[in-house]
Design a protein around this motif. Structure first.
Motif, PDB file in Angstrom:
ATOM      1  N   GLU A 128       0.835  -1.195   0.000  1.00  0.00           N
ATOM      2  CA  GLU A 128       0.000   0.000   0.000  1.00  0.00           C
ATOM      3  C   GLU A 128       0.873   1.249   0.000  1.00  0.00           C
ATOM      4  N   ARG A 130      -0.443   4.004   1.168  1.00  0.00           N
ATOM      5  CA  ARG A 130      -0.930   4.469   2.469  1.00  0.00           C
ATOM      6  C   ARG A 130      -2.157   3.623   2.772  1.00  0.00           C
ATOM      7  N   PRO A 131      -2.658   3.634   3.998  1.00  0.00           N
ATOM      8  CA  PRO A 131      -3.846   2.825   4.300  1.00  0.00           C
ATOM      9  C   PRO A 131      -5.009   3.137   3.357  1.00  0.00           C
ATOM     10  N   GLY A 132      -5.545   2.097   2.734  1.00  0.00           N
ATOM     11  CA  GLY A 132      -6.647   2.271   1.802  1.00  0.00           C
ATOM     12  C   GLY A 132      -6.242   2.592   0.390  1.00  0.00           C
ATOM     13  N   ALA A 133      -4.941   2.687   0.106  1.00  0.00           N
ATOM     14  CA  ALA A 133      -4.446   2.983  -1.240  1.00  0.00           C
ATOM     15  C   ALA A 133      -3.515   1.858  -1.683  1.00  0.00           C
TER      16      ALA A 133
END
Length: 231
Positions: A128, A130-133
């Motif tokens: 990732e 970043r978190p969610g990406a």
């Protein structure tokens, strides 16, 4: 050889080198985070080459691969020229089907051995950004193949970096942001199909701003040191 631990704050990117090889899986990958630094390096007289595993032939929705591939190669060459890179090579591996295979590792190792750069920079290989990406599978597989190929070399280059988040090293690029935007905007057809509602240059500006922000000393390209022969 060593695998360094990230410092509390990014160190300056090494300056004592003459040649650098950028290895990525697709067209436009060099422009997502690296182009401003490349423009700075070539302006200082350093030699930078690009090598791409695929032609990005399945990356334009609604366009046949046999049409999209040559178009994306042309856009990548224009983007590279804007930041001072004239040597751009495409290897012909299938877009969206990049895997860490013996064939890919062998190609990477042979090109590094032939070009003999001081520095290799490749795509971010984490799961990732970043978190969610989430990262793309092609990116993850390609980055792993580059590291494995580097490890297989008896005389590897002094440095191997990934371009990505949580950098160990940073290159300050405040004077080269407009050039980086021009470079990414050269992928005109690709970006216009990717987001038809947003002008291409506006898209490019947002990407460059996002990938060069968040550094205490100003706009910078961030790099993660993976391997080094330096002590």
């Amino acid at each position: 050889m060593s695998t360094p631990v990230a410092p509390a704050a990014p160190l300056p990117f090494p300056a004592d080198w003459d040649s650098l090889l950028v290895l990525v899986p697709h067209p436009d990958d060099p422009e997502y985070g690296t182009a401003a630094a490349v423009a700075k390096w070539t302006a200082a007289g350093k030699t930078v080459r690009y090598a791409l595993a695929s032609s990005g032939e399945v990356g334009i929705a609604g366009m046949a691969p046999e049409q999209a591939g040559p178009l994306r190669e042309d856009e990548q060459r224009r983007a590279a020229a804007i930041v001072g890179v004239g040597d751009v090579d495409f290897w012909g591996f299938p877009d969206s089907k990049i895997h860490n295979t013996a064939a890919l590792r062998g190609k990477i190792a042979s090109v590094i051995s032939e070009v003999r750069p001081d520095v290799v920079v490749t795509i971010y290989g984490g799961a990732e950004f970043r978190p969610g990406a989430p990262n793309q599978r092609d990116h993850i597989e390609f980055a792993a193949a580059v590291t494995d190929a580097w490890d297989s070399l008896s005389d590897p280059p002094p440095w191997l970096f990934q371009n990505g988040p949580e950098p160990t090293h940073a290159e300050m690029v405040g004077d080269y942001l407009d050039t980086a935007v021009d470079s990414l905007a050269a992928h005109e057809v690709y970006l216009s199909v990717l987001d038809p509602s947003t002008p291409v240059r506006e898209q490019a500006g947002a990407v460059v701003a996002m990938t060069t922000s968040g550094h205490a000393r100003g706009p910078a390209a961030g790099f993660i040191l993976q391997r080094s022969t330096q002590r």
